[in-house]
Scaffold this motif. Structure first.
Motif, PDB file in Angstrom:
ATOM      1  N   LEU A   1     110.359 -11.424 -38.806  1.00 11.58           N
ATOM      2  CA  LEU A   1     111.571 -10.617 -38.595  1.00 11.58           C
ATOM      3  C   LEU A   1     112.287 -10.374 -39.914  1.00 11.58           C
TER       4      LEU A   1
ATOM      5  N   ILE B   1     108.091 -16.421 -36.477  1.00 10.46           N
ATOM      6  CA  ILE B   1     108.971 -15.362 -35.960  1.00 10.46           C
ATOM      7  C   ILE B   1     110.054 -15.051 -36.986  1.00 10.46           C
ATOM      8  N   GLU B   2     110.629 -16.100 -37.516  1.00 10.09           N
ATOM      9  CA  GLU B   2     111.693 -15.933 -38.529  1.00 10.09           C
ATOM     10  C   GLU B   2     111.155 -15.155 -39.735  1.00 10.09           C
TER      11      GLU B   2
ATOM     12  N   ARG C   1     113.847 -11.724 -30.221  1.00 13.90           N
ATOM     13  CA  ARG C   1     113.172 -13.003 -30.425  1.00 13.90           C
ATOM     14  C   ARG C   1     112.277 -13.365 -29.229  1.00 13.90           C
TER      15      ARG C   1
ATOM     16  N   GLN D   1     117.919 -10.604 -34.016  1.00 15.96           N
ATOM     17  CA  GLN D   1     116.940 -11.248 -33.133  1.00 15.96           C
ATOM     18  C   GLN D   1     117.480 -11.622 -31.759  1.00 15.96           C
ATOM     19  N   LYS D   2     118.795 -11.722 -31.624  1.00 18.21           N
ATOM     20  CA  LYS D   2     119.341 -12.064 -30.306  1.00 18.21           C
ATOM     21  C   LYS D   2     119.643 -10.825 -29.457  1.00 18.21           C
TER      22      LYS D   2
END
Lengths: 269, 268
Positions: free
Chosen positions: B140, B136-137, B115, B149-150
């Protein structure tokens, strides 16, 4: 095409934020940046204290210890090494490709490079203040307001030394050549300056070295910081540092201009 | 909406911006040399909007040079490049703002999370806050990376890193996606997966795609094809047209005919 100011700001904040994250992830870099000047302060200065006497000279109002004398030089040293570290990172990024991500953002190249420069300088400020706090706690007695007064000068000297690093990164073709920078830029710049001994002492031993040191922008960075720490302004040195910043950054932008610059252009097929 | 397929755009970045997507990508008589060594010699090609064009050429053909020219990293020494009607030389920033670029070398920060890499790139394109978060969401999710994402990029395998680079290149809603040998270093399933993903993007979102590769099996029958060799365009058009013009049965055959020098005539 003109772009809204908000886009410029968002971009610079993004570059600063990325640099901060990278710095947090590279704790060794922080420790190295702190240990290097502390070794100079605690070991080198202790050894030379009895050999080198520093007479009363502006901005000092009284006799000072050698440790006190070299603190501004060590601050500038942190910024010099940080500038070179950024330069190394830019050469690495260019070889690895991530510099391309920055340079293909839809903003003027000079602005992207300025953002990168600001980010590197911001990191150097963190390193300098960490060093100053340790130095103050252990050995040196600085005016409390000096911590604040030195901030704008730190910004200027950090930008100047960062711009020098950026300029060098545009001329270095391969990562392996970076060692040469250490020998031909960092060491002469540091030792041919007022960081470790006053210029009048150099003049006593060699007029040529004195003249070279007087022309060295690093000397003026050190002197700007020295005066600012004692709440004074040294306009000539500040002017020279600002001038050097403009020249170094201008040449760096030229170096990164694909039409004119020196950035390595290598075909891959 | 940043840019629409019928040609008007604007709004997201609060600026008047007009692209004519119907004009596609025009490369006209482009030249580039490294010193005395020519890399591209009067290269011309036209990419049709909303199409997947494979730029096929062996190593050293000039593909990466062309990608560097299209992305503004290099400046042509002759000729001109037009991105949806925008002259790249005159208005490079506007042209770059409608382009998503995936370079041959991986360009991710390995120690940052998925992210964070996306957010950095979004900021470079002027996207921040909620809008950046939404994009971004969406990107992805589209590339199947939302659940990771983390994670630090270092923890991803090569295929997922490449997917992330594609997701990142889409965050500012480009209309032209430029990929330089994006499957280098990937195993066969990961390559096939990536090719399928980008074809889906082209098909579903109407993106114009230029996919530079030296691997013939990445070209699909419905694609457009440009064959580049020794810095010159040897053939271009729909795959079927290139096959017909070369008399080959498949892309591999056409590629060999176009890039292999004819045998010398035996001496009498």
């Amino acid at each position: 095409m003109r772009r809204p100011a908000g886009i410029y700001l968002t971009c610079m904040v993004g570059v600063l934020w990325r640099e901060a994250l990278r710095f947090i992830h590279q704790r060794e870099r922080f420790v190295a940046a702190l240990v290097r000047p502390l070794i100079w302060l605690l070991i080198f200065a202790a050894g030379f204290r009895s050999i080198l006497g520093v007479s009363i000279q502006p901005p000092y109002a009284t006799y000072i210890t050698y440790e006190t004398y070299i603190v501004p030089g060590l601050i500038a040293m942190i910024q010099l090494f940080n500038g070179m570290q950024s330069s190394l990172a830019m050469v690495y990024d260019r070889e690895m490709g991530s510099m391309r991500v920055l340079l293909t953002a839809p903003l003027p190249r000079w602005y992207l490079l300025a953002s990168k420069l600001m980010a590197g300088t911001a990191v150097s400020l963190l390193q300098v203040y960490a060093f100053l706090i340790v130095a103050e706690l252990v050995l040196v007695d600085l005016p409390p307001l000096g911590f604040l007064a030195v901030l704008p000068v730190l910004l200027l000297t950090g930008l100047m030394l960062g711009a020098l690093g950026m300029l060098l990164s545009s001329t270095i073709r391969q990562l392996e050549n970076f060692a040469g920078i250490m020998n031909f830029v960092i060491f002469p710049m540091f030792f041919l300056s007022s960081a470790l001994y006053p210029l009048w002492r150099m003049q006593e031993s060699s007029d040529l070295i004195y003249r070279i040191s007087s022309a060295n922008p690093f000397t003026h960075a050190v002197e700007s910081l020295r005066f600012a720490l004692y709440l004074e302004v040294e306009p000539t040195s500040l002017g020279i540092v600002a001038g050097a910043l403009v020249v170094f950054f201008g040449l760096a932008v030229w170096g990164y201009d694909p039409r004119k610059g020196l950035v390595h252009r290598r075909g891959k097929g | 909406m940043w840019a629409t397929r019928n040609g008007t755009a604007g709004g997201r970045m609060d600026e008047a911006q007009h692209i004519d997507e119907a004009q596609g990508i025009d490369i006209v008589d482009v030249r580039y040399a490294y010193g005395a060594k020519p890399a591209l010699a009067d290269v011309s090609m036209a990419l049709r909007p909303g199409r997947f064009t494979a730029l096929l050429g062996p190593n050293g053909a000039g593909k990466s040079t062309l990608v560097s020219l299209l992305s503004g990293l290099f400046v042509p020494q002759g000729g001109r490049i037009s991105i949806f009607g925008l002259d790249l030389a005159k208005d490079p920033l506007a042209a770059l703002s409608v382009m998503g670029i995936v370079f041959q070398q991986q360009t991710l920060d390995l120690d940052l999370s998925v992210r964070q890499n996306m957010a950095y790139f979004a900021a470079l394109h002027g996207l921040a806050g909620r809008r950046a978060g939404q994009r971004i969401e969406a990107c992805l999710t589209r590339l199947g990376l939302a659940a990771r994402q983390k994670e630090k990029v270092r923890a991803l395998n090569s295929g997922h890193r490449r997917r992330l680079e594609i997701a990142r290149s889409l965050v500012h809603e480009p209309r032209f996606l430029l990929l330089d040998e994006p499957t280098v270093g990937l195993d066969v399933p990961a390559r096939a997966d990536l090719v399928a993903h980008v074809h889906a993007l082209c098909r579903d979102d109407g993106l114009t795609v230029l996919w530079a590769t030296h691997l013939v099996d990445e070209v699909e029958a419905g694609d457009d094809l440009v064959v580049l060799h020794d810095g010159t365009v040897r053939a271009q058009g729909a795959v079927a047209d290139v096959l017909a013009s070369t008399g080959a049965h498949d892309v591999l055959g056409a590629f060999h005919r176009l890039t292999t020098p004819a045998p010398a005539e035996p001496a009498p």
